[in-house]
Design a protein around this motif. Structure first.
Motif, short mmCIF file in Angstrom:
data_model
loop_
_atom_site.label_atom_id
_atom_site.label_comp_id
_atom_site.label_asym_id
_atom_site.label_seq_id
_atom_site.Cartn_x
_atom_site.Cartn_y
_atom_site.Cartn_z
N SER A 107 0.84 -1.20 0.00
CA SER A 107 0.00 0.00 0.00
C SER A 107 0.87 1.24 0.00
O SER A 107 2.00 1.23 0.50
CB SER A 107 -0.94 0.01 1.21
OG SER A 107 -0.20 0.18 2.41
N GLN A 109 0.22 5.64 0.36
CA GLN A 109 -0.67 6.79 0.43
C GLN A 109 0.06 7.98 1.03
O GLN A 109 0.96 7.83 1.83
CB GLN A 109 -1.94 6.47 1.21
CG GLN A 109 -1.73 6.12 2.67
CD GLN A 109 -3.05 5.78 3.36
OE1 GLN A 109 -3.92 5.18 2.78
NE2 GLN A 109 -3.16 6.18 4.60
N ILE A 111 0.07 10.92 3.52
CA ILE A 111 -0.61 11.14 4.80
C ILE A 111 -0.01 12.33 5.55
O ILE A 111 1.11 12.76 5.27
CB ILE A 111 -0.53 9.89 5.70
CG1 ILE A 111 0.93 9.58 6.08
CG2 ILE A 111 -1.20 8.69 5.06
CD1 ILE A 111 1.09 8.57 7.20
N LEU A 138 4.82 10.29 2.07
CA LEU A 138 4.36 9.09 1.38
C LEU A 138 4.62 7.89 2.30
O LEU A 138 5.77 7.55 2.56
CB LEU A 138 5.11 8.91 0.05
CG LEU A 138 4.84 7.62 -0.72
CD1 LEU A 138 3.36 7.49 -1.08
CD2 LEU A 138 5.72 7.56 -1.96
N LYS A 155 2.40 17.72 -1.57
CA LYS A 155 1.34 16.76 -1.25
C LYS A 155 0.42 16.49 -2.45
O LYS A 155 0.16 15.34 -2.78
CB LYS A 155 0.52 17.28 -0.07
CG LYS A 155 -0.64 16.40 0.31
CD LYS A 155 -1.44 17.00 1.44
CE LYS A 155 -2.61 16.11 1.79
NZ LYS A 155 -3.40 16.66 2.88
N THR A 159 0.22 12.96 -4.46
CA THR A 159 -1.05 12.23 -4.36
C THR A 159 -1.58 11.89 -5.74
O THR A 159 -2.01 10.76 -6.01
CB THR A 159 -2.09 13.06 -3.57
OG1 THR A 159 -1.58 13.32 -2.27
CG2 THR A 159 -3.42 12.33 -3.47
N ILE A 162 0.53 9.06 -7.30
CA ILE A 162 0.26 7.77 -6.66
C ILE A 162 -1.09 7.22 -7.13
O ILE A 162 -1.21 6.04 -7.45
CB ILE A 162 0.29 7.89 -5.10
CG1 ILE A 162 1.66 8.35 -4.62
CG2 ILE A 162 -0.13 6.58 -4.44
CD1 ILE A 162 2.82 7.49 -5.03
N GLU A 163 -2.09 8.08 -7.20
CA GLU A 163 -3.40 7.64 -7.70
C GLU A 163 -3.32 7.15 -9.14
O GLU A 163 -3.92 6.13 -9.48
CB GLU A 163 -4.41 8.78 -7.57
CG GLU A 163 -4.81 9.06 -6.13
CD GLU A 163 -5.66 10.31 -5.97
OE1 GLU A 163 -5.87 11.06 -6.97
OE2 GLU A 163 -6.11 10.57 -4.83
N TYR A 166 -1.61 3.71 -9.20
CA TYR A 166 -2.51 2.66 -8.73
C TYR A 166 -3.61 2.35 -9.74
O TYR A 166 -4.04 1.20 -9.84
CB TYR A 166 -3.09 3.02 -7.36
CG TYR A 166 -2.29 2.44 -6.23
CD1 TYR A 166 -2.60 1.20 -5.69
CD2 TYR A 166 -1.17 3.09 -5.73
CE1 TYR A 166 -1.86 0.63 -4.68
CE2 TYR A 166 -0.41 2.54 -4.72
CZ TYR A 166 -0.76 1.32 -4.20
OH TYR A 166 0.00 0.74 -3.20
#
Length: 169
Positions: A107, A109, A111, A138, A155, A159, A162-163, A166
């Motif tokens: 995983s 994400q 944060i 990350l 950020k 993000t 990463i999206e 995925y």
């Protein structure tokens, strides 16, 4: 044809270079470095003992060298993060270079993690943390159970990348 496809997928999707730029951190480091310099002035140049239990002249000189080495280390330290569709590259210069392939990642994400300190932090609830400032990063959990977190000042950009990665997996 296959190597051409690999070149396309190796395109860097995200890149960030961070340094220690906090004014208060530099003020603290400089003040701490100036203490043994003042000790050399008092003890070696003026001939007066520096402090209630003065250390040797060579001890003061060593302290100055160590403090200025720490200043140089902070000045040239960088946290470089690069993300592409194959891997995440982390370089905390001059300490570590790490490459993590996405196939190893369970995983990932971005944060907000609160303050854990600066530099390389071991044994946190996020695993190993690589951070120069802030509290956004990350968070990665690997398939082998290891965790790590890489700080970021970008950020939204991270993000988004990463999206996208995925989505394409």
């Amino acid at each position: 044809m296959k190597s051409f496809k690999k070149l396309i997928t190796m395109k860097t999707e995200f890149k960030e270079v961070q340094k220690f730029t906090q004014w208060w951190l530099w003020l603290l480091l400089i003040v701490l470095a100036l203490i043994p310099v003042y000790g050399i002035y008092k003890q070696i140049i003026q001939g007066e003992a520096f402090g209630g239990k003065p250390i040797s002249d060579s001890g003061l000189i060593t302290a100055v060298i160590v403090m200025f080495a720490i200043l140089v280390l902070f000045r040239f330290s960088k946290l470089k993060t690069q993300v592409n569709k194959i891997e995440i590259q982390i370089k905390f210069i001059p300490f570590i270079t790490k490459k993590i392939e996405w196939k190893e990642v369970k995983s990932a994400q971005v944060i907000s993690y609160g303050f854990v300190g600066y530099g390389i932090r071991l044994f946190t609830k996020y695993g190993t943390v690589y951070n120069t400032k802030g509290n956004i990063g990350l968070a990665l959990e690997l398939k082998n159970g290891k965790k790590l977190l890489v700080g970021t000042q970008k950020k939204e950009d991270l993000t988004k990348v990463i999206e996208e990665i995925y989505r394409d997996r």
